[in-house]
Design a protein around this motif. Structure first.
Motif, PDB file in Angstrom:
ATOM      1  N   ARG A 188       0.866  -1.182   0.000  1.00 44.54           N
ATOM      2  CA  ARG A 188       0.000   0.000   0.000  1.00 44.54           C
ATOM      3  C   ARG A 188       0.897   1.225   0.000  1.00 44.54           C
ATOM      4  NH1 ARG A 188      -1.250   3.432   4.877  1.00 44.54           N
ATOM      5  NH2 ARG A 188       0.900   3.731   4.190  1.00 44.54           N
ATOM      6  N   ILE A 189       0.762   2.071  -1.010  1.00 44.25           N
ATOM      7  CA  ILE A 189       1.624   3.245  -1.165  1.00 44.25           C
ATOM      8  C   ILE A 189       0.744   4.491  -1.204  1.00 44.25           C
ATOM      9  CG2 ILE A 189       3.379   4.354  -2.583  1.00 44.25           C
ATOM     10  CD1 ILE A 189       3.843   1.485  -3.821  1.00 44.25           C
ATOM     11  N   ILE A 190       1.003   5.416  -0.297  1.00 48.29           N
ATOM     12  CA  ILE A 190       0.252   6.659  -0.262  1.00 48.29           C
ATOM     13  C   ILE A 190       1.220   7.823  -0.065  1.00 48.29           C
ATOM     14  CG2 ILE A 190      -1.819   5.548   0.670  1.00 48.29           C
ATOM     15  CD1 ILE A 190      -1.138   6.778   3.399  1.00 48.29           C
ATOM     16  N   VAL A 191       0.754   9.019  -0.377  1.00 47.44           N
ATOM     17  CA  VAL A 191       1.444  10.249  -0.026  1.00 47.44           C
ATOM     18  C   VAL A 191       0.720  10.863   1.157  1.00 47.44           C
ATOM     19  CG1 VAL A 191       1.732  12.659  -0.754  1.00 47.44           C
ATOM     20  CG2 VAL A 191       2.567  10.815  -2.206  1.00 47.44           C
ATOM     21  N   ILE A 192       1.496  11.318   2.144  1.00 46.11           N
ATOM     22  CA  ILE A 192       0.943  11.958   3.334  1.00 46.11           C
ATOM     23  C   ILE A 192       1.450  13.392   3.397  1.00 46.11           C
ATOM     24  CG2 ILE A 192       0.931  11.975   5.862  1.00 46.11           C
ATOM     25  CD1 ILE A 192       1.046   8.951   5.814  1.00 46.11           C
ATOM     26  N   VAL A 193       0.537  14.307   3.683  1.00 48.95           N
ATOM     27  CA  VAL A 193       0.897  15.706   3.902  1.00 48.95           C
ATOM     28  C   VAL A 193       0.307  16.142   5.241  1.00 48.95           C
ATOM     29  CG1 VAL A 193       0.772  18.074   3.052  1.00 48.95           C
ATOM     30  CG2 VAL A 193       0.895  16.175   1.415  1.00 48.95           C
ATOM     31  N   ASP A 194       1.174  16.503   6.174  1.00 45.50           N
ATOM     32  CA  ASP A 194       0.736  17.069   7.446  1.00 45.50           C
ATOM     33  C   ASP A 194       0.625  18.579   7.306  1.00 45.50           C
ATOM     34  OD1 ASP A 194       0.850  14.550   8.642  1.00 45.50           O
ATOM     35  OD2 ASP A 194       2.894  14.841   9.375  1.00 45.50           O
ATOM     36  N   PHE A 195      -0.439  19.151   7.863  1.00 44.24           N
ATOM     37  CA  PHE A 195      -0.593  20.600   7.828  1.00 44.24           C
ATOM     38  C   PHE A 195      -1.114  21.087   9.175  1.00 44.24           C
ATOM     39  CE2 PHE A 195      -4.534  18.725   6.406  1.00 44.24           C
ATOM     40  CZ  PHE A 195      -5.545  19.518   6.914  1.00 44.24           C
ATOM     41  N   ARG A 196      -0.889  22.365   9.442  1.00 44.32           N
ATOM     42  CA  ARG A 196      -1.277  22.918  10.738  1.00 44.32           C
ATOM     43  C   ARG A 196      -2.787  22.836  10.936  1.00 44.32           C
ATOM     44  NH1 ARG A 196       1.763  27.215   9.037  1.00 44.32           N
ATOM     45  NH2 ARG A 196      -0.066  28.588   9.188  1.00 44.32           N
ATOM     46  N   ARG A 197      -3.164  22.360  12.107  1.00 47.35           N
ATOM     47  CA  ARG A 197      -4.584  22.275  12.438  1.00 47.35           C
ATOM     48  C   ARG A 197      -5.182  23.689  12.479  1.00 47.35           C
ATOM     49  NH1 ARG A 197      -7.810  18.638  15.325  1.00 47.35           N
ATOM     50  NH2 ARG A 197      -6.030  17.347  15.960  1.00 47.35           N
ATOM     51  N   PRO A 198      -6.293  23.931  11.799  1.00 51.33           N
ATOM     52  CA  PRO A 198      -6.940  25.241  11.895  1.00 51.33           C
ATOM     53  C   PRO A 198      -7.443  25.494  13.313  1.00 51.33           C
ATOM     54  CG  PRO A 198      -7.751  24.000   9.987  1.00 51.33           C
ATOM     55  CD  PRO A 198      -6.960  23.042  10.832  1.00 51.33           C
ATOM     56  N   MET A 199      -6.997  26.619  13.899  1.00 46.93           N
ATOM     57  CA  MET A 199      -7.378  26.950  15.281  1.00 46.93           C
ATOM     58  C   MET A 199      -7.443  28.467  15.407  1.00 46.93           C
ATOM     59  SD  MET A 199      -5.096  24.208  17.475  1.00 46.93           S
ATOM     60  CE  MET A 199      -3.547  24.556  16.644  1.00 46.93           C
ATOM     61  N   GLY A 200      -7.782  28.939  16.606  1.00 44.13           N
ATOM     62  CA  GLY A 200      -7.790  30.364  16.876  1.00 44.13           C
ATOM     63  C   GLY A 200      -6.396  30.953  16.871  1.00 44.13           C
ATOM     64  N   VAL A 201      -6.327  32.287  17.009  1.00 37.69           N
ATOM     65  CA  VAL A 201      -5.061  33.001  16.848  1.00 37.69           C
ATOM     66  C   VAL A 201      -4.032  32.558  17.871  1.00 37.69           C
ATOM     67  CG1 VAL A 201      -3.955  35.263  16.930  1.00 37.69           C
ATOM     68  CG2 VAL A 201      -6.166  35.003  15.802  1.00 37.69           C
ATOM     69  N   PHE A 202      -4.389  32.502  19.161  1.00 38.07           N
ATOM     70  CA  PHE A 202      -3.407  32.148  20.193  1.00 38.07           C
ATOM     71  C   PHE A 202      -2.888  30.735  19.980  1.00 38.07           C
ATOM     72  CE2 PHE A 202      -2.623  29.861  24.174  1.00 38.07           C
ATOM     73  CZ  PHE A 202      -1.497  30.542  24.608  1.00 38.07           C
ATOM     74  N   ALA A 203      -3.793  29.774  19.779  1.00 35.91           N
ATOM     75  CA  ALA A 203      -3.369  28.384  19.600  1.00 35.91           C
ATOM     76  C   ALA A 203      -2.529  28.232  18.338  1.00 35.91           C
ATOM     77  CB  ALA A 203      -4.583  27.463  19.557  1.00 35.91           C
ATOM     78  N   ASP A 204      -2.885  28.975  17.289  1.00 37.39           N
ATOM     79  CA  ASP A 204      -2.107  28.879  16.050  1.00 37.39           C
ATOM     80  C   ASP A 204      -0.700  29.432  16.236  1.00 37.39           C
ATOM     81  OD1 ASP A 204      -1.960  28.315  13.143  1.00 37.39           O
ATOM     82  OD2 ASP A 204      -1.698  30.479  13.012  1.00 37.39           O
ATOM     83  N   LEU A 205      -0.567  30.535  16.956  1.00 37.78           N
ATOM     84  CA  LEU A 205       0.765  31.086  17.215  1.00 37.78           C
ATOM     85  C   LEU A 205       1.601  30.109  18.035  1.00 37.78           C
ATOM     86  CD1 LEU A 205      -0.080  34.823  17.963  1.00 37.78           C
ATOM     87  CD2 LEU A 205       1.146  33.925  15.984  1.00 37.78           C
ATOM     88  N   LEU A 206       0.980  29.487  19.040  1.00 32.21           N
ATOM     89  CA  LEU A 206       1.691  28.493  19.843  1.00 32.21           C
ATOM     90  C   LEU A 206       2.101  27.314  18.973  1.00 32.21           C
ATOM     91  CD1 LEU A 206       2.658  27.397  22.589  1.00 32.21           C
ATOM     92  CD2 LEU A 206       0.334  26.474  22.933  1.00 32.21           C
ATOM     93  N   ASN A 207       1.228  26.891  18.097  1.00 35.04           N
ATOM     94  CA  ASN A 207       1.512  25.778  17.199  1.00 35.04           C
ATOM     95  C   ASN A 207       2.694  26.107  16.287  1.00 35.04           C
ATOM     96  OD1 ASN A 207       1.145  23.258  16.021  1.00 35.04           O
ATOM     97  ND2 ASN A 207      -0.550  23.917  14.729  1.00 35.04           N
ATOM     98  N   ARG A 208       2.699  27.299  15.719  1.00 36.40           N
ATOM     99  CA  ARG A 208       3.801  27.701  14.839  1.00 36.40           C
ATOM    100  C   ARG A 208       5.129  27.698  15.592  1.00 36.40           C
ATOM    101  NH1 ARG A 208       2.233  31.331  10.202  1.00 36.40           N
ATOM    102  NH2 ARG A 208      -0.034  31.228   9.999  1.00 36.40           N
ATOM    103  N   TYR A 209       5.096  28.182  16.827  1.00 34.03           N
ATOM    104  CA  TYR A 209       6.328  28.208  17.622  1.00 34.03           C
ATOM    105  C   TYR A 209       6.813  26.786  17.916  1.00 34.03           C
ATOM    106  CZ  TYR A 209       9.520  28.761  21.536  1.00 34.03           C
ATOM    107  OH  TYR A 209      10.619  28.682  22.352  1.00 34.03           O
TER     108      TYR A 209
END
Length: 233
Positions: A188-209
């Motif tokens: 079984r061969i697949i391509v996987i792409v992880d991306f940042r979970r959509p969240m509010g501004v504070f959680a997104d900034l913490l996630n980026r850090y």
């Protein structure tokens, strides 16, 4: 580096995961249409025939490393036989992918919320036992590249199931318990792409850090792809 990005810093990760999942809300679908949370991936899907050909060529010329090669700690918990080729990891490219998987790497580098992009291979009868992704700040897109027609593998997320199809993509919330059931006779061969979970501004900034901090782990994942080229007889 010693250790594993999935295991090191467990206390801090527990706190950040709590923040991310709280920001995501109590109702978190397990299987999500990509158009609702990751519409940018349509750019990758439109070049699927090219991407499929690139993956096919890659597998003819390179032995894909097993998970235990670059993350033995986590591999012991999930599967030491799972094969992975990272084109892009925590924002850092695998330079080999510029010629080996140019479509995937170009998409990853041109899409701001992409974290990782890689090829995932399960050989015949190799399953992935029940586990959760250790980091809740991502969602995971799966695109079927080569899927066995007989007895195709499927993934279980809690009580929901998804069976891969070639050329079809979907988003999975792998913070839920999940496992792969694989009784097929072909890989079984697949391509996987992880991306940042959509969240509010504070959680997104913490996630980026947090993801920026994880960049230090990228070399041990992308370097593993460089040393196992098949030699013609």
């Amino acid at each position: 580096m010693k250790g594993s990005p999935s295991v090191n810093g467990a206390r801090l990760r527990a706190v950040t995961n709590w923040v991310f999942l709280r920001a995501a809300g109590d109702s978190r679908p397990r299987i999500i249409p990509s158009r609702t949370v990751f519409p940018a991936v349509r750019k990758l899907e439109t070049v699927f025939p090219t991407l499929q050909a690139e993956v096919d060529a890659l597998l003819k010329t390179r032995n894909i490393p097993k998970y235990g090669t670059f993350d033995p700690v986590r591999a012991a918990q999930v599967s030491e036989d799972w094969k992975l080729y990272y084109a892009y990891m925590f924002g850092r490219p695998n330079e080999l992918a510029r010629t080996e998987l140019p479509s995937l790497l170009a998409f990853a580098e041109s899409t701001p919320n992409v974290v990782n992009a890689f090829v995932s291979i399960l050989d015949p009868k190799v399953p992935l036992p029940a586990h959760r992704d250790p980091y809740a700040g991502i969602l995971r897109y799966h695109l079927g590249v080569r899927i066995p027609k007989d007895n195709p593998p499927r993934i279980r997320l809690e009580r929901d199931y998804y069976t891969w199809r070639e050329g079809e993509g979907t988003v999975l919330d792998v913070s839920h318990e999940h496992e792969v059931i694989n009784e097929s006779e072909e890989p079984r061969i697949i391509v996987i792409v992880d991306f940042r979970r959509p969240m509010g501004v504070f959680a997104d900034l913490l996630n980026r850090y947090c993801l920026w901090q994880k960049r230090k782990w990228a070399p041990q994942f992308v370097e593993a792809a460089k040393y196992d080229v098949m030699h013609a007889a």
